[in-house]
Design a protein around this motif. Structure first.
Motif, short mmCIF file in Angstrom:
data_model
loop_
_atom_site.label_atom_id
_atom_site.label_comp_id
_atom_site.label_asym_id
_atom_site.label_seq_id
_atom_site.Cartn_x
_atom_site.Cartn_y
_atom_site.Cartn_z
N LEU A 85 -38.16 14.15 -78.90
CA LEU A 85 -39.49 14.76 -78.85
C LEU A 85 -40.38 13.88 -77.99
O LEU A 85 -40.18 12.66 -77.93
CB LEU A 85 -40.11 14.88 -80.24
N ARG A 86 -41.37 14.50 -77.37
CA ARG A 86 -42.37 13.72 -76.66
C ARG A 86 -43.75 14.06 -77.22
O ARG A 86 -44.19 15.21 -77.15
CB ARG A 86 -42.35 13.99 -75.15
N LEU A 87 -44.40 13.06 -77.76
CA LEU A 87 -45.75 13.22 -78.26
C LEU A 87 -46.75 12.90 -77.15
O LEU A 87 -46.50 12.03 -76.32
CB LEU A 87 -46.01 12.31 -79.45
N SER A 88 -47.88 13.59 -77.18
CA SER A 88 -48.95 13.35 -76.21
C SER A 88 -50.24 13.01 -76.94
O SER A 88 -50.54 13.59 -77.99
CB SER A 88 -49.19 14.60 -75.35
N CYS A 89 -50.99 12.10 -76.37
CA CYS A 89 -52.31 11.73 -76.89
C CYS A 89 -53.28 11.86 -75.73
O CYS A 89 -53.25 11.05 -74.79
CB CYS A 89 -52.29 10.31 -77.43
N VAL A 90 -54.12 12.89 -75.78
CA VAL A 90 -55.08 13.15 -74.71
C VAL A 90 -56.43 12.60 -75.12
O VAL A 90 -56.92 12.87 -76.22
CB VAL A 90 -55.17 14.65 -74.41
N ALA A 91 -57.04 11.85 -74.20
CA ALA A 91 -58.34 11.23 -74.48
C ALA A 91 -59.45 11.94 -73.74
O ALA A 91 -59.23 12.58 -72.71
CB ALA A 91 -58.31 9.77 -74.08
N SER A 92 -60.66 11.79 -74.26
CA SER A 92 -61.82 12.46 -73.67
C SER A 92 -62.36 11.68 -72.48
O SER A 92 -63.20 12.19 -71.74
CB SER A 92 -62.92 12.62 -74.72
N VAL A 93 -61.88 10.44 -72.29
CA VAL A 93 -62.36 9.61 -71.19
C VAL A 93 -61.16 8.95 -70.52
O VAL A 93 -60.03 9.07 -70.98
CB VAL A 93 -63.35 8.53 -71.69
N ALA A 94 -61.43 8.24 -69.42
CA ALA A 94 -60.37 7.49 -68.72
C ALA A 94 -60.00 6.30 -69.60
O ALA A 94 -60.38 5.15 -69.34
CB ALA A 94 -60.86 7.03 -67.36
N ILE A 95 -59.25 6.60 -70.61
CA ILE A 95 -59.10 5.67 -71.71
C ILE A 95 -58.37 4.40 -71.35
O ILE A 95 -58.72 3.31 -71.81
CB ILE A 95 -58.42 6.38 -72.89
#
Length: 126
Positions: A17-27
């Motif tokens: 599986l590949r999990l993704s973590c999307v951030a609201s800024v250029a984290i």
């Protein structure tokens, strides 16, 4: 910073599986990003961390050689590629961001992180 984790699911032992973590800024410009997981009845434990300063990633011993963390600056996203999954990997997975600059020493400490995303469930079962 707001984080949103996704990519969980139900898989069989040995699957990926590949999990993704999307951030609201250029984290990744300012934060270290980690993945934690929590199974029912157990404490939340650190799985992996990637540094904003481009240092080596960190992994829990239980996932070394099977999991890989990577960041995509253009997409403000950090991924956790999970291979050779085992039933004991079943948990809710959370991503977290740290602006402390101390993750080289404290990457596995929950208190090191000041932003958390909601969890995504990973179930490994035959």
């Amino acid at each position: 910073v707001q984080l949103q984790a996704s990519g969980g699911g139900v898989v069989q032992p040995g699957d990926s599986l590949r999990l993704s973590c999307v951030a609201s800024v250029a984290i990744l410009n300012y934060h270290d990003i980690a993945w934690f997981r929590q199974a029912p009845g157990r404490d939340r434990e650190a799985v992996s961390c990637i540094s904003s300063r481009g240092g080596r990633p960190y992994y829990a011993n239980s996932v070394k050689g099977r999991f890989t963390i990577a960041g995509n600056d253009a997409k403000n996203t950090v991924y956790l590629q999970m291979n050779s999954l085992k039933p004991e990997d079943s948990a809710v997975y959370f991503c977290a961001a740290s602006s402390s600059g101390n993750s080289d020493r404290y990457w596995s400490a929950r208190w090191n992180y000041d932003g958390w995303g909601q969890g995504t469930q990973v179930t490994v079962s035959s």
